[in-house]
Design an enzyme around this catalytic site. Structure first.
Site, short mmCIF file in Angstrom:
data_model
loop_
_atom_site.label_atom_id
_atom_site.label_comp_id
_atom_site.label_asym_id
_atom_site.label_seq_id
_atom_site.Cartn_x
_atom_site.Cartn_y
_atom_site.Cartn_z
CB ALA A 111 -0.29 -0.19 -7.23
N GLY B 229 -1.80 1.25 -2.42
CA GLY B 229 -1.30 2.55 -2.85
C GLY B 229 -2.27 3.69 -2.56
CD GLU C 77 1.81 2.24 -0.02
OE1 GLU C 77 1.41 1.90 -1.16
OE2 GLU C 77 2.89 1.88 0.44
CD GLU D 14 0.04 -2.80 -0.34
OE1 GLU D 14 -0.58 -3.06 0.72
OE2 GLU D 14 0.18 -1.65 -0.77
N1 CO8 Z 1 -5.90 -2.40 -9.84
C1 CO8 Z 1 -6.51 -2.57 -11.03
N2 CO8 Z 1 -7.85 -2.69 -11.17
C2 CO8 Z 1 -8.59 -2.67 -10.03
C3 CO8 Z 1 -8.02 -2.50 -8.76
C4 CO8 Z 1 -6.61 -2.35 -8.69
N3 CO8 Z 1 -5.98 -2.12 -7.53
N4 CO8 Z 1 -9.01 -2.52 -7.84
C5 CO8 Z 1 -10.16 -2.71 -8.53
N5 CO8 Z 1 -9.90 -2.79 -9.84
C6 CO8 Z 1 -10.89 -2.97 -10.93
C7 CO8 Z 1 -11.40 -4.42 -10.97
O1 CO8 Z 1 -10.48 -5.26 -11.67
C8 CO8 Z 1 -12.73 -4.23 -11.68
O2 CO8 Z 1 -12.46 -4.08 -13.05
P1 CO8 Z 1 -13.34 -4.94 -14.14
O3 CO8 Z 1 -14.74 -4.42 -13.98
O4 CO8 Z 1 -12.72 -4.59 -15.44
O5 CO8 Z 1 -13.23 -6.38 -13.74
C9 CO8 Z 1 -13.20 -2.86 -11.19
O6 CO8 Z 1 -12.04 -2.19 -10.68
C10 CO8 Z 1 -14.21 -2.96 -10.06
O7 CO8 Z 1 -13.66 -3.76 -9.03
P2 CO8 Z 1 -14.42 -5.01 -8.36
O8 CO8 Z 1 -15.35 -5.63 -9.34
O9 CO8 Z 1 -13.38 -5.88 -7.74
O10 CO8 Z 1 -15.26 -4.25 -7.24
P3 CO8 Z 1 -15.80 -4.85 -5.86
O11 CO8 Z 1 -16.75 -3.87 -5.32
O12 CO8 Z 1 -16.27 -6.25 -6.04
O13 CO8 Z 1 -14.51 -4.90 -4.91
C11 CO8 Z 1 -12.50 -4.04 -3.93
C12 CO8 Z 1 -13.88 -3.71 -4.51
C13 CO8 Z 1 -12.64 -4.80 -2.60
C14 CO8 Z 1 -11.78 -2.70 -3.67
C15 CO8 Z 1 -11.72 -4.90 -4.95
O14 CO8 Z 1 -11.76 -4.27 -6.22
C16 CO8 Z 1 -10.27 -5.10 -4.60
O15 CO8 Z 1 -9.95 -5.90 -3.72
N6 CO8 Z 1 -9.34 -4.38 -5.29
C17 CO8 Z 1 -7.92 -4.55 -5.10
C18 CO8 Z 1 -7.47 -3.93 -3.81
C19 CO8 Z 1 -6.00 -4.17 -3.59
O16 CO8 Z 1 -5.55 -5.29 -3.42
N7 CO8 Z 1 -5.22 -3.09 -3.59
C20 CO8 Z 1 -3.78 -3.16 -3.41
C21 CO8 Z 1 -3.11 -3.24 -4.74
S1 CO8 Z 1 -1.36 -3.50 -4.59
C22 CO8 Z 1 -0.73 -2.00 -4.21
O17 CO8 Z 1 -1.44 -1.05 -4.05
C23 CO8 Z 1 0.76 -1.95 -4.08
C24 CO8 Z 1 1.27 -0.54 -3.86
C25 CO8 Z 1 2.77 -0.50 -3.93
C26 CO8 Z 1 3.25 -0.77 -5.35
C27 CO8 Z 1 4.73 -0.57 -5.45
C28 CO8 Z 1 5.16 -0.45 -6.93
C29 CO8 Z 1 5.84 -1.64 -7.45
#
Ligand code: CO8
Length: 258
Positions: free
Chosen positions: A64, A109, A112, A132
């Site tokens: 998400a 997400g 999921e 999460e």
């Molecule tokens: N949301 C928003 N932006 C994201 C997300 C995300 N989930 N993942 C990556 N991005 C963005 C980064 O902010 C970055 O943007 P910017 O260049 O503007 O800073 C760009 O994508 C590239 O990401 P990274 O620089 O972090 O890339 P890396 O190669 O260093 O890392 C990872 C890759 C490991 C995938 C890392 O980006 C990461 O950990 N991302 C988040 C993963 C995560 O925690 N996902 C779970 C999110 S919570 C969720 O999914 C809840 C679902 C249920 C919701 C229920 C509704 C209320």
């Protein structure tokens, strides 16, 4: 649509989540467009199967959109979770087989979304996880429900509680994905599965999916009753008569979907 690319070719719809700069994170717009897209492919008689993938080399869907989640009040968060669940249920209940071609990170997400698809093919580069809890959240798009059904309660509990990211090979070992292939072979594999399904009787495919999907949520007894009812329904169709006649006459069946 801006965040979803929809291409149709040879009776296959390719749905690409297209926010590569944000690793295809699911925001409000993605959900709206994903919903319209699945309503369209479900209704399109020319589409026999669907492949879902992520844009770019790095991610299927990294979860998400965390920036959107950060602004939410409790009631809005609950509504967002319910809406996401509704859209993913639409995918799970799509009358055409939906195959996730997981090309990179499938986190939160994104994992999921992959689980809402009927089958999953992963590139060797793919990574799966429900991180999460590390954000002080829990999965909200039915991950706590679909993961135990796919891999069993103990392994699901470990993945949900540790938020650990696992390799495609480990995902295959626990039954989260059907196949792991080299990155360049990912689409070929997903298309081959779709093509194998497309060659079968479309009504039989639809009823088989319904029997597995709905039966999975019923008692064994009710599931068997439901299966027998669908079996009976099919027996009256032209496709069933054609399939059986073709076998007896040693020729290829020509299914018409009726
Ligand atoms: N949301 C928003 N932006 C994201 C997300 C995300 N989930 N993942 C990556 N991005 C963005 C980064 O902010 C970055 O943007 P910017 O260049 O503007 O800073 C760009 O994508 C590239 O990401 P990274 O620089 O972090 O890339 P890396 O190669 O260093 O890392 C990872 C890759 C490991 C995938 C890392 O980006 C990461 O950990 N991302 C988040 C993963 C995560 O925690 N996902 C779970 C999110 S919570 C969720 O999914 C809840 C679902 C249920 C919701 C229920 C509704 C209320």
């Amino acid at each position: 649509m801006e965040t979803i690319l929809l291409e149709k070719k040879d009776r296959l719809a390719l749905v690409t989540i297209n926010r590569p700069k944000a690793l295809n994170a699911l925001n409000d717009q993605v959900f709206s467009e994903l919903e319209s897209c699945f309503r369209e492919v479900a209704a399109d008689e020319e589409v026999a199967a669907v492949v879902v993938t992520g844009s770019g080399e790095k991610a299927f869907v990294a979860g998400a959109d965390i920036k959107e989640l950060a602004t939410l009040e409790p009631l809005a968060a609950r509504r967002l979770a319910e809406r996401g669940q509704r859209v993913f249920n639409l995918i799970e209940n799509c009358p055409k087989p939906v195959i996730a071609a997981v090309n990179g990170f499938a986190l939160g997400g994104g994992c999921e979304l992959a689980m809402a698809c009927h089958m999953r093919v992963a590139s060797e580069k793919a990574r799966f996880g429900l991180p999460e809890v590390g954000l002080g959240l829990i999965p909200g798009y039915a991950g706590t429900q679909r993961l135990p059904r796919l891999v069993g309660k103990g392994i699901a509990m470990e993945l949900v509680l540790t938020g650990e990211m696992i390799s495609a090979a480990r995902a295959h070992e626990i039954g989260l994905v059907n196949h792991v292939v080299a990155p360049e072979a990912l689409h070929e594999k997903a298309h081959a599965i779709a093509a194998a399904i497309q060659s079968k009787g479309p009504l039989a495919v639809r009823h088989a999916m319904e029997a597995v999907n709905r039966g999975f949520e019923m008692s064994r007894e009710d599931g068997e009753r439901f299966e027998a009812a669908l079996f009976g329904l099919l027996a009256g169709t032209e496709d069933t008569k054609e399939g059986l006649a073709a076998f007896i006459e040693k020729r290829k069946p020509e299914f018409k979907g009726r």
